[in-house]
Design an enzyme around this catalytic site. Structure first.
Site, mmCIF file in Angstrom:
data_model
loop_
_atom_site.group_PDB
_atom_site.id
_atom_site.type_symbol
_atom_site.label_atom_id
_atom_site.label_comp_id
_atom_site.label_asym_id
_atom_site.label_seq_id
_atom_site.Cartn_x
_atom_site.Cartn_y
_atom_site.Cartn_z
ATOM 1 C CG ASN A 117 -0.288 0.091 2.523
ATOM 2 O OD1 ASN A 117 0.936 0.263 2.596
ATOM 3 N ND2 ASN A 117 -1.052 -0.024 3.600
ATOM 4 C CB ALA A 157 4.005 -6.053 9.425
ATOM 5 C CE1 TYR A 183 6.704 -5.578 14.021
ATOM 6 C CE2 TYR A 183 8.504 -6.015 15.556
ATOM 7 C CZ TYR A 183 7.967 -6.089 14.278
ATOM 8 O OH TYR A 183 8.682 -6.688 13.275
ATOM 9 C CB ILE A 220 25.031 5.372 22.795
ATOM 10 C CG1 ILE A 220 25.794 5.756 21.515
ATOM 11 C CG2 ILE A 220 25.262 3.921 23.180
ATOM 12 C CD1 ILE A 220 25.244 5.155 20.230
ATOM 13 C CG PHE A 221 18.855 4.573 23.160
ATOM 14 C CD1 PHE A 221 18.715 5.924 23.473
ATOM 15 C CD2 PHE A 221 18.353 4.128 21.937
ATOM 16 C CE1 PHE A 221 18.094 6.806 22.594
ATOM 17 C CE2 PHE A 221 17.731 5.004 21.058
ATOM 18 C CZ PHE A 221 17.606 6.347 21.376
ATOM 19 N NE ARG A 275 15.267 1.809 21.532
ATOM 20 C CZ ARG A 275 15.553 1.556 20.250
ATOM 21 N NH1 ARG A 275 15.462 2.530 19.363
ATOM 22 N NH2 ARG A 275 15.947 0.368 19.867
HETATM 23 N N1 UFG Z 1 20.337 2.118 19.592
HETATM 24 C C1 UFG Z 1 20.949 3.223 20.141
HETATM 25 N N2 UFG Z 1 20.641 4.443 19.615
HETATM 26 C C2 UFG Z 1 19.751 4.604 18.590
HETATM 27 C C3 UFG Z 1 19.137 3.456 18.036
HETATM 28 C C4 UFG Z 1 19.457 2.218 18.566
HETATM 29 O O1 UFG Z 1 21.736 3.122 21.066
HETATM 30 O O2 UFG Z 1 19.515 5.760 18.171
HETATM 31 C C5 UFG Z 1 20.648 0.791 20.153
HETATM 32 C C6 UFG Z 1 19.408 0.129 20.729
HETATM 33 O O3 UFG Z 1 19.282 0.477 22.072
HETATM 34 C C7 UFG Z 1 19.728 -1.339 20.520
HETATM 35 C C8 UFG Z 1 20.610 -1.364 19.266
HETATM 36 O O4 UFG Z 1 21.065 -0.040 19.106
HETATM 37 O O5 UFG Z 1 20.468 -1.814 21.577
HETATM 38 C C9 UFG Z 1 19.852 -1.774 18.039
HETATM 39 O O6 UFG Z 1 18.704 -0.966 17.932
HETATM 40 P P1 UFG Z 1 17.752 -0.934 16.651
HETATM 41 O O7 UFG Z 1 16.708 0.086 16.911
HETATM 42 O O8 UFG Z 1 18.586 -0.798 15.422
HETATM 43 O O9 UFG Z 1 17.145 -2.380 16.626
HETATM 44 P P2 UFG Z 1 16.323 -3.113 17.780
HETATM 45 O O10 UFG Z 1 17.213 -4.193 18.287
HETATM 46 O O11 UFG Z 1 15.751 -2.211 18.782
HETATM 47 O O12 UFG Z 1 15.096 -3.580 16.924
HETATM 48 C C10 UFG Z 1 15.134 -4.692 16.125
HETATM 49 C C11 UFG Z 1 14.166 -4.573 14.971
HETATM 50 C C12 UFG Z 1 12.759 -4.505 15.472
HETATM 51 C C13 UFG Z 1 12.485 -5.652 16.360
HETATM 52 C C14 UFG Z 1 13.507 -5.655 17.481
HETATM 53 C C15 UFG Z 1 13.344 -6.803 18.421
HETATM 54 O O13 UFG Z 1 14.461 -3.432 14.237
HETATM 55 O O14 UFG Z 1 11.851 -4.546 14.396
HETATM 56 O O15 UFG Z 1 14.796 -5.756 16.921
HETATM 57 O O16 UFG Z 1 13.836 -6.456 19.675
HETATM 58 F F1 UFG Z 1 11.267 -5.566 16.902
#
Ligand code: UFG
Length: 330
Positions: A32, A74, A140, A206-207, A280
């Site tokens: 979509n 999704a 999600y 950096i979270f 985060r």
């Molecule tokens: N991180 C930062 N700063 C940012 C973004 C991310 O420090 O600005 C850290 C996050 O805390 C995490 C790591 O980088 O530790 C990876 O983060 P992402 O957002 O790139 O990916 P996630 O692990 O949070 O998310 C991924 C997928 C999601 C899924 C999730 C499952 O993108 O779709 O894994 O936990 F749901």
């Protein structure tokens, strides 16, 4: 096979479209375009439509004599799913059920579903196997788990052959630099670090640096998007009637946020401005796949297992496409 790829104009779906075509399948994207990019797929292979539009879906199944479905479509922003769960249940759950209804109408019984490691929530054990209890901690993850459960039931009742692929952290871009990651807003670590290194944004937050991990930052299993795509091809080939199989897709190795920063600095040959900040909400300390089942069941092996190689492909895409698909040719 003649395959419908829902969400085929998105990040992972568009790489899967390429892999399907290269392997000799006939594939059509159904998207979509709420987040997908028309330039990510060939124009004559794109059907613009919503999963909830059953008439449009019906027509697409008939016209293209669809035999199997890869279901990527999704919403996938974890934070947004917490603040606005309604659109996640509508799009991810109701949308999937609408698709399944149309599949039943046309007696299509083969599906590969995009699931996620987010269905595990905060796991008790690392690496995560497919038997690790699934306890999502955000809407999600809930929506993805619900669809896994629906497919389990459909396989039993209607004889469907289903594989749910639980992705870990999708990353990187096509080797030829023609398609890659372009999210708005971008929330993922690697593209944010690259944008900061290229001077296109300020420092990346950096979270958290106090996690119970070797260097205090979160650990993730980064898997190249083309390796995800190739696993879909293998999954498609192994679909058997009356079966539901869930399979983790990761490389089986974790990298910390600090390691990712170093990899981007090494690939880019310049420092990445970052700013250390608080955790985060909802981030598990470590998510690493036990990837043995994918290797055993699918005969799949990831080709890119060095973080630098994954980052280099992403770097290449972002450097050449400062505005993502807006500056990309078809
Ligand atoms: N991180 C930062 N700063 C940012 C973004 C991310 O420090 O600005 C850290 C996050 O805390 C995490 C790591 O980088 O530790 C990876 O983060 P992402 O957002 O790139 O990916 P996630 O692990 O949070 O998310 C991924 C997928 C999601 C899924 C999730 C499952 O993108 O779709 O894994 O936990 F749901």
């Amino acid at each position: 096979m003649r395959i419908l790829v829902t969400g085929g104009a998105g990040y992972i779906g568009s790489h899967a479209m390429r892999a399907l075509t290269a392997a000799g399948h006939e594939a059509w994207t159904y998207d979509n375009l709420s987040y997908g990019h028309p330039k990510a797929v060939k124009e004559d292979r794109l059907v613009i439509g919503d999963l909830l539009d059953k008439d449009r879906l019906d027509g697409t199944f008939v016209q293209n004599q669809i035999e199997a479905v890869l279901h990527f479509a999704a919403f996938a922003f974890v934070g947004e799913s917490v603040t606005n769960p309604g659109i996640y249940y509508r799009n991810n759950v109701a949308g999937s059920l609408s698709l399944f209804e149309v599949m039943r109408r046309h007696d299509v019984r083969k599906i590969v579903f995009s699931s996620t490691c987010a269905t595990y929530g905060i796991p008790d054990q690392i690496p995560i196997t497919e038997q690790t209890p699934q306890r999502p901690i955000n809407p999600y993850g809930h929506t993805k788990l619900m669809i896994e459960q629906a497919l389990r039931d459909y396989s039993r009742a209607y004889g469907w052959g289903c594989v749910a692929l639980r992705y870990f952290n999708a990353s990187g871009a096509a080797a030829d630099g023609s398609i890659g990651e372009d999210h708005t807003p971008e929330t993922h670590l690697i593209p944010l670090l690259i944008a900061a290194a290229l001077g296109r944004r300020g420092p990346v937050k950096i979270f958290g640096t106090d996690y119970p991990t070797p260097d205090g930052t979160c650990v993730r299993d980064y898997i190249h998007v083309d390796d995800l795509a190739s696993a879909h091809l293998k999954a498609l080939e192994t679909l058997t009637p009356n079966s539901f199989t869930a399979i983790n897709l990761g490389i089986g190795k974790g990298f910390s946020v600090r390691e990712v920063i170093r990899a981007v600095e090494q690939v880019g040959g310049r420092p990445v401005p970052v700013e250390f900040s608080d955790r985060r909400e909802g981030d598990p300390p470590a998510l690493i796949a036990d990837s043995r089942l994918a290797r055993e069941k699918l005969g799949w092996e990831p080709e890119k297992t060095r973080l630098e190689d994954i980052v280099a492909s992403a770097w290449n895409w972002h450097r050449q496409h400062p505005d993502g698909f807006r500056t990309s040719r078809q």
